[in-house]
Scaffold this active site. Structure first.
Site, mmCIF file in Angstrom:
data_model
loop_
_atom_site.group_PDB
_atom_site.id
_atom_site.type_symbol
_atom_site.label_atom_id
_atom_site.label_comp_id
_atom_site.label_asym_id
_atom_site.label_seq_id
_atom_site.Cartn_x
_atom_site.Cartn_y
_atom_site.Cartn_z
ATOM 1 C CG ASP A 193 -4.593 -0.668 9.900
ATOM 2 O OD1 ASP A 193 -5.550 -0.851 9.014
ATOM 3 O OD2 ASP A 193 -3.798 0.333 9.482
ATOM 4 C CG ASP A 230 -1.735 -1.299 1.288
ATOM 5 O OD1 ASP A 230 -2.179 -1.775 0.079
ATOM 6 O OD2 ASP A 230 -2.331 -1.579 2.409
ATOM 7 C CD GLU A 254 -7.043 -4.004 7.231
ATOM 8 O OE1 GLU A 254 -6.711 -5.113 6.409
ATOM 9 O OE2 GLU A 254 -7.111 -3.005 6.817
ATOM 10 C CD GLU A 268 -2.530 -2.177 7.154
ATOM 11 O OE1 GLU A 268 -2.560 -1.290 6.195
ATOM 12 O OE2 GLU A 268 -3.111 -2.636 7.533
ATOM 13 C CD GLU A 269 1.233 1.699 7.526
ATOM 14 O OE1 GLU A 269 -0.197 1.803 7.273
ATOM 15 O OE2 GLU A 269 1.975 1.984 6.631
ATOM 16 C CG LEU A 282 -4.667 7.095 9.807
ATOM 17 C CD1 LEU A 282 -5.517 7.216 10.864
ATOM 18 C CD2 LEU A 282 -4.087 8.293 9.315
ATOM 19 C CG ASP A 283 -8.453 0.127 7.512
ATOM 20 O OD1 ASP A 283 -7.715 -0.469 7.176
ATOM 21 O OD2 ASP A 283 -9.602 0.466 7.576
ATOM 22 C CG ASP A 328 -0.893 5.463 6.027
ATOM 23 O OD1 ASP A 328 -1.024 5.195 5.050
ATOM 24 O OD2 ASP A 328 -1.977 5.149 6.813
HETATM 25 P P1 P6P Z 1 -10.595 -1.347 -2.168
HETATM 26 C C1 P6P Z 1 -8.327 0.287 3.046
HETATM 27 O O1 P6P Z 1 -7.160 0.127 2.390
HETATM 28 C C2 P6P Z 1 -8.768 -0.997 3.154
HETATM 29 O O2 P6P Z 1 -7.797 -1.748 3.931
HETATM 30 C C3 P6P Z 1 -10.124 -0.873 3.978
HETATM 31 O O3 P6P Z 1 -10.332 -0.023 5.061
HETATM 32 C C4 P6P Z 1 -11.153 -0.670 2.992
HETATM 33 O O4 P6P Z 1 -12.206 -1.373 3.366
HETATM 34 C C5 P6P Z 1 -10.438 -1.554 1.839
HETATM 35 O O5 P6P Z 1 -8.951 -1.733 2.044
HETATM 36 C C6 P6P Z 1 -10.656 -0.852 0.583
HETATM 37 O O6 P6P Z 1 -10.183 -1.418 -0.540
HETATM 38 O O7 P6P Z 1 -9.889 -2.505 -2.645
HETATM 39 O O8 P6P Z 1 -11.826 -1.471 -2.270
HETATM 40 O O9 P6P Z 1 -10.008 0.120 -2.361
#
Ligand code: P6P
Length: 327
Positions: free
Chosen positions: A118, A70, A278, A99-100, A120-121, A76
């Protein structure tokens, strides 16, 4: 003997809530309570930085990628620093996975707790001012004190979590967590600098008509059960709601009823979402609230991770909706 459950009034502060839980669990030591306070403190700092992100140069990409590939946002990295610093200072935590970060952090102390986070998700949403979140899990250390930590301390099944939760940085910021005795939500009151109990003993509706999935993936879904269920939602004119921030979609489904789906796809044949950072945390919360979380074959909480960045398909939310998908 049934633990005497103390139900506290809406409006009580997180600190008083934690103190009351210590009374409920006489064997609980203050260290765990202090760990929850450390997480809340870091959340307040991150919340403050998010609220002014548009005004100082902390938006945008940091110019590198995390282990999962990512693209890292500046926030982040900032959030990661804040939480790792807060968790490292108290002495209750002996090890952290983030995660980072590519590998685990051994704080080389005699703390009893392991934290997976995680920081900052949903950070791809930050630059457009959409809700994002922090997700955390707390485990007990496995390696005896005064011994270096090993992978085993971190590759624990979700069923072994002693607490988990999330912070949702939204129109109002909330801390929602469980310690295995129900789920409670605290709303941040900036004028007080306190998280205040706003949602006591949250229960997820057994059913709902809202589904969250990236519809753009429809043709690349590998799981026939997920494809069939997606068609079922459309045939029954369910409401599609997908924010692109797991914490925000999860929180809405927790409160209103609904299901979030991220199936295995041709791009992510093992699933995109991380088990340790997550899925495990949210699966513990949803089960405590009466809902369900699965990878399509087994409960999320029973999956044995083989490495800290282990990914999994995730179907999570109202029990009857998730059960319908897998049966
Ligand atoms: P996509 C954010 O990167 C994440 O981990 C979740 O928070 C989010 O629901 C999903 O991925 C979004 O993924 O492939 O739909 O952009």
């Amino acid at each position: 003997m049934e633990k005497s459950r103390i139900d506290l009034p809406i409006g009580v502060t997180l600190d008083r809530f934690i103190k009351s839980k210590e009374v409920e669990y006489p064997s609980a030591v203050g260290a765990f309570s202090q760990l929850l306070r450390d997480i809340a403190l870091a959340a307040k700092v991150v919340n403050r930085e998010l609220n002014k992100a548009g005004l100082i140069d902390i938006m945008g990409n940091a110019g590198n990628y995390n282990t999962a590939g990512d693209e890292q946002k500046k926030l982040d990295i900032l959030a990661n620093i804040r939480f790792i610093r807060a968790l490292s200072k108290g002495g209750e935590v002996c090890g952290i996975i983030s995660e980072e970060n590519e590998s685990f952090i051994d704080l080389e102390n005699d703390g009893n707790y392991i934290v997976a986070i995680d920081p900052l998700d949903g950070s791809s949403n930050i630059d457009v001012n959409v809700s994002v979140g922090t997700i955390f899990s707390i485990y007990k250390r496995i390696t005896a004190v005064n011994n270096p930590l090993t992978d085993a301390d971190f590759l624990q099944k979700g069923r072994l979590q002693i607490a988990s939760g999330y912070i949702l940085y939204g129109p109002s910021s909330m801390l929602v967590f469980t310690t295995g005795n129900g789920v409670n939500g605290f709303t941040y009151e900036p004028s007080l600098g306190e998280f205040v109990l706003s949602n006591s003993n949250i229960q997820c509706k057994q059913d709902g008509n809202m589904y969250s999935i990236n519809e753009g993936l429809s043709n690349s879904i590998l799981d026939p059960k997920a494809k069939q269920y997606l068609q079922f939602c459309k045939d029954n004119e369910y409401t599609a709601r997908y924010i692109g921030s797991l914490v925000a979609d999860f929180h809405r489904n927790l409160l209103k009823g609904g299901i979030y789906l991220y199936p295995a796809t041709t791009k992510y044949p093992k699933g995109k979402l991380r088990l340790m950072f997550e899925s495990n945390a949210l699966a513990f919360v949803i089960e405590q609230a009466g809902g369900k979380a699965t990878n399509g074959e087994m409960d999320i909480l029973d999956i044995q991770p083989t490495h800290i960045h282990f990914t999994t398909p995730l179907y999570i939310g109202s029990k009857n909706m998730v059960s319908k998908l897998i049966n």
